[in-house]
Design a protein around this motif. Structure first.
Motif, PDB file in Angstrom:
ATOM      1  N   UNK A 135     -48.155  47.278  -1.662  1.00 19.26           N
ATOM      2  CA  UNK A 135     -49.490  47.878  -1.652  1.00 19.26           C
ATOM      3  C   UNK A 135     -50.046  48.087  -3.058  1.00 19.26           C
ATOM      4  N   UNK A 136     -49.187  48.125  -4.057  1.00 21.00           N
ATOM      5  CA  UNK A 136     -49.665  48.355  -5.421  1.00 21.00           C
ATOM      6  C   UNK A 136     -49.774  47.062  -6.225  1.00 21.00           C
ATOM      7  N   UNK A 137     -49.503  45.931  -5.611  1.00 13.91           N
ATOM      8  CA  UNK A 137     -49.518  44.654  -6.322  1.00 13.91           C
ATOM      9  C   UNK A 137     -50.930  44.335  -6.806  1.00 13.91           C
ATOM     10  N   UNK A 145     -59.772  45.442  -8.609  1.00 11.86           N
ATOM     11  CA  UNK A 145     -58.705  44.883  -7.771  1.00 11.86           C
ATOM     12  C   UNK A 145     -59.165  44.624  -6.342  1.00 11.86           C
ATOM     13  N   UNK A 146     -60.109  45.397  -5.850  1.00 12.79           N
ATOM     14  CA  UNK A 146     -60.573  45.204  -4.475  1.00 12.79           C
ATOM     15  C   UNK A 146     -61.463  43.974  -4.334  1.00 12.79           C
ATOM     16  N   UNK A 147     -61.839  43.350  -5.442  1.00 10.32           N
ATOM     17  CA  UNK A 147     -62.711  42.177  -5.397  1.00 10.32           C
ATOM     18  C   UNK A 147     -61.963  40.889  -5.729  1.00 10.32           C
TER      19      UNK A 147
END
Length: 114
Positions: free
Chosen positions: A45-47, A54-56
């Motif tokens: 989940x932290x990759x 990061x969400x894009x």
């Protein structure tokens, strides 16, 4: 009161050594398994979360079906990044990630080495 519970527990551990060993071993394996699963999920989940947006960030994957088996690859063809960037105006930047190996692409009766 707690002292009595502790004494009874120690007496039972001494009296039923095999049963106690199985219980303690099972409990320790269960706790260790839970910790490993927790660490794995936390890592997954932290990759790539260190990136600013990061969400894009998305990854284009490649799949190939051979002998009724689906193989997934984390690479894309060489022309995928520029084509995606030209075809979709929402894409701001594109990068390629590919192995050093070459692949043979077959379309109808023509074969290409890519």
């Amino acid at each position: 009161m707690f002292k009595n519970y502790l004494l009874i527990a120690l007496r039972n551990i001494k009296r039923y050594r095999g049963y106690s060993l199985i219980n303690i071993l099972g409990l320790s394996i269960g706790i260790a398994s839970c910790l490993f699963i927790l660490l794995y999920v936390q890592f997954e989940l932290s990759y790539d979360n260190y990136h600013k947006d990061a969400d894009r960030i998305y990854r284009v994957a490649n799949s190939r079906k051979t002998n009724a088996r689906l193989e997934l690859f984390a690479t894309a063809p060489m022309g995928a990044a520029p084509t995606i960037k030209e075809s979709f105006p929402e894409v701001e930047e594109a990068a390629r990630c590919s192995e050093a190996n070459s692949f043979q692409v077959k379309y109808k009766d023509k074969k290409y080495i890519e």
